[in-house]
Motif scaffolding. Structure first.
Motif, short mmCIF file in Angstrom:
data_model
loop_
_atom_site.label_atom_id
_atom_site.label_comp_id
_atom_site.label_asym_id
_atom_site.label_seq_id
_atom_site.Cartn_x
_atom_site.Cartn_y
_atom_site.Cartn_z
N GLY A 1 0.57 -4.91 2.89
CA GLY A 1 1.95 -4.62 2.53
C GLY A 1 2.79 -5.86 2.43
O GLY A 1 3.68 -5.95 1.57
N THR A 2 2.54 -6.85 3.29
CA THR A 2 3.29 -8.10 3.22
C THR A 2 3.11 -8.77 1.87
O THR A 2 4.07 -9.27 1.28
CB THR A 2 2.84 -9.05 4.35
N PHE B 1 5.43 -9.97 -3.42
CA PHE B 1 5.38 -9.90 -4.89
C PHE B 1 6.61 -9.17 -5.43
O PHE B 1 7.16 -9.55 -6.47
CB PHE B 1 4.09 -9.20 -5.31
N GLU B 2 7.07 -8.14 -4.71
CA GLU B 2 8.24 -7.38 -5.12
C GLU B 2 9.55 -8.13 -4.89
O GLU B 2 10.57 -7.83 -5.49
CB GLU B 2 8.33 -6.07 -4.34
N SER C 1 -0.59 -3.46 -10.63
CA SER C 1 -1.02 -2.06 -10.66
C SER C 1 -1.16 -1.49 -9.25
O SER C 1 -1.05 -0.26 -9.07
CB SER C 1 -2.34 -1.91 -11.43
N TRP C 2 -1.38 -2.35 -8.26
CA TRP C 2 -1.55 -1.87 -6.89
C TRP C 2 -0.24 -1.38 -6.28
O TRP C 2 -0.24 -0.72 -5.25
CB TRP C 2 -2.17 -2.96 -6.02
N LEU C 3 0.88 -1.70 -6.93
CA LEU C 3 2.18 -1.23 -6.45
C LEU C 3 2.46 0.21 -6.87
O LEU C 3 3.36 0.85 -6.33
CB LEU C 3 3.30 -2.13 -7.00
N ARG D 1 0.46 6.01 -8.07
CA ARG D 1 -0.43 6.85 -8.87
C ARG D 1 -1.85 6.30 -8.95
O ARG D 1 -2.79 7.04 -9.26
CB ARG D 1 0.14 7.02 -10.29
N ASN D 2 -2.01 5.02 -8.64
CA ASN D 2 -3.34 4.41 -8.70
C ASN D 2 -4.13 4.60 -7.41
O ASN D 2 -5.29 4.19 -7.33
CB ASN D 2 -3.21 2.92 -9.03
N GLY D 3 -3.52 5.20 -6.40
CA GLY D 3 -4.24 5.58 -5.20
C GLY D 3 -4.77 4.44 -4.35
O GLY D 3 -5.78 4.59 -3.67
#
Length: 339
Positions: A39-40, A45-46, A323-325, A328-330
């Motif tokens: 998560g860090t 990245f966010e 895409s990991w954010l 929907r990609n689980g």
């Protein structure tokens, strides 16, 4: 020169090169083999991660091969290792009190200083952890599980008590595992049905709640026979979720904040006070927690590889990371492979 991947600004990764680390006193050099994404890293990245400046080489859930060492008694060149990525000063009040995990001058690898999204990394020899025969993937998951184990230890979970874990991401899942190992009856809460199903199927959690579709208070009262949970642990890092968590506590309960957000906590003082409640934060982990995790991996109580939903080569991280954010990609745990 070695290959690196740097988060240069929020939303941007760039591959590059830097000098191979040189062996210095009381340090060891690792050839990085696996990097867990946590998560860090996602928050960095966010652009929402506290204590963070750019540019930064991310990565602190690491496993690798020990290729050089100074003052690392008991370790052998070529062995598989992980390490404690919170580098402490050793002299401040926290360090002198046996709490190096919240050192006043702490430097967390991949947060305050450059981390392991690189082919080689120099770390203090005192931070090394033996691989104990575990796979590289398992070793890369020791650190996030230690975060969960530390939160459970802070909560002092006792056998038979209800433990509400808010947030079923990788840290929350680790909290659930170690709350179960401590004898707690786990209740998982998340807004993602896929993650709640994972809790049921993989972790055998008996009670799950989606607060977007259920009356949380009523469900908790039903599960606990009206008592409410005596331990509440937040692993969301969501201000709304953290503030809501106060109402879920039993009288005399402990509330542990493992998740971290930038805003302020808001609580009704009368409601908190009448419960004689305890509020605690839980930061990082200690060597004791790392050893507890490894012991439970080795005895089969925890299967860390269960958490890995996505695997990617180092060269593809820049393309795949965004895409990991997307829920929907689980993604539960993405694992980066080097070498």
């Amino acid at each position: 020169m070695i290959k690196t991947l740097t988060c240069t600004t929020p939303g941007q990764f760039d591959y590059g090169q830097k000098e191979m680390p040189v062996l210095t006193a009381n340090h060891s050099i690792l050839k990085i083999k696996r990097i867990g994404i946590c998560g860090t890293d996602l928050h960095a990245f966010e652009g929402t991660q506290p204590y963070f400046v750019y540019p930064r080489i991310l990565g602190h859930e690491l496993a690798g091969e020990l290729v050089a060492a100074d003052n690392a008694p008991g370790f052998t060149i070529g062995e598989s290792v992980t390490f404690i990525p919170y580098f402490n000063c050793g002299t401040c009040i926290a360090c002198r009190s046996g709490k190096p995990n919240c050192c006043t001058r702490i430097q967390v690898c991949g947060v305050h200083i450059d981390g392991g999204m690189a082919e080689y990394l120099s770390v203090p020899s005192s931070s090394l952890i033996h691989g104990e025969g575990l796979s590289m993937e398992a070793l890369a998951l020791v650190e996030p599980l230690a975060i969960g184990a530390h939160g459970v230890r802070r909560a002092a979970v006792s056998p038979g008590e209800f433990v509400l874990v808010i947030g079923a991401g990788p840290i929350g899942l680790g909290i659930m595992e170690f709350a179960r190992i401590a004898g707690g009856k786990v209740i998982a809460m998340d807004i993602n049905e896929g993650r709640l199903q994972f809790c049921k199927d993989k972790l055998k959690v008996s009670h799950t709640i989606n607060p977007t579709t259920a009356d949380v208070m009523s469900v908790l009262q039903e599960i606990t026979n009206g008592d409410m949970p005596t331990v509440v642990i937040d692993a969301t890092g969501s201000q709304k979720a953290i503030n809501n968590g106060f109402q879920y506590m039993a009288h005399g309960a402990r509330y542990v904040l493992v998740g971290l957000q930038k805003g302020e906590i808001s609580v009704s003082h009368p409601e908190f006070h009448k419960r004689e409640a305890t509020l605690m934060s839980s930061r990082n982990a200690t060597r004791e927690d790392f050893e507890h995790v490894i012991k439970n991996m080795k005895n089969g109580e925890v299967d860390p590889v269960t958490y890995i939903t996505h695997r990617v080569k180092f060269e593809a991280v820049k393309e795949e990371f965004n895409s990991w954010l997307d829920p929907r990609n689980g993604v539960i745990k993405a694992m980066v492979e080097l070498g």
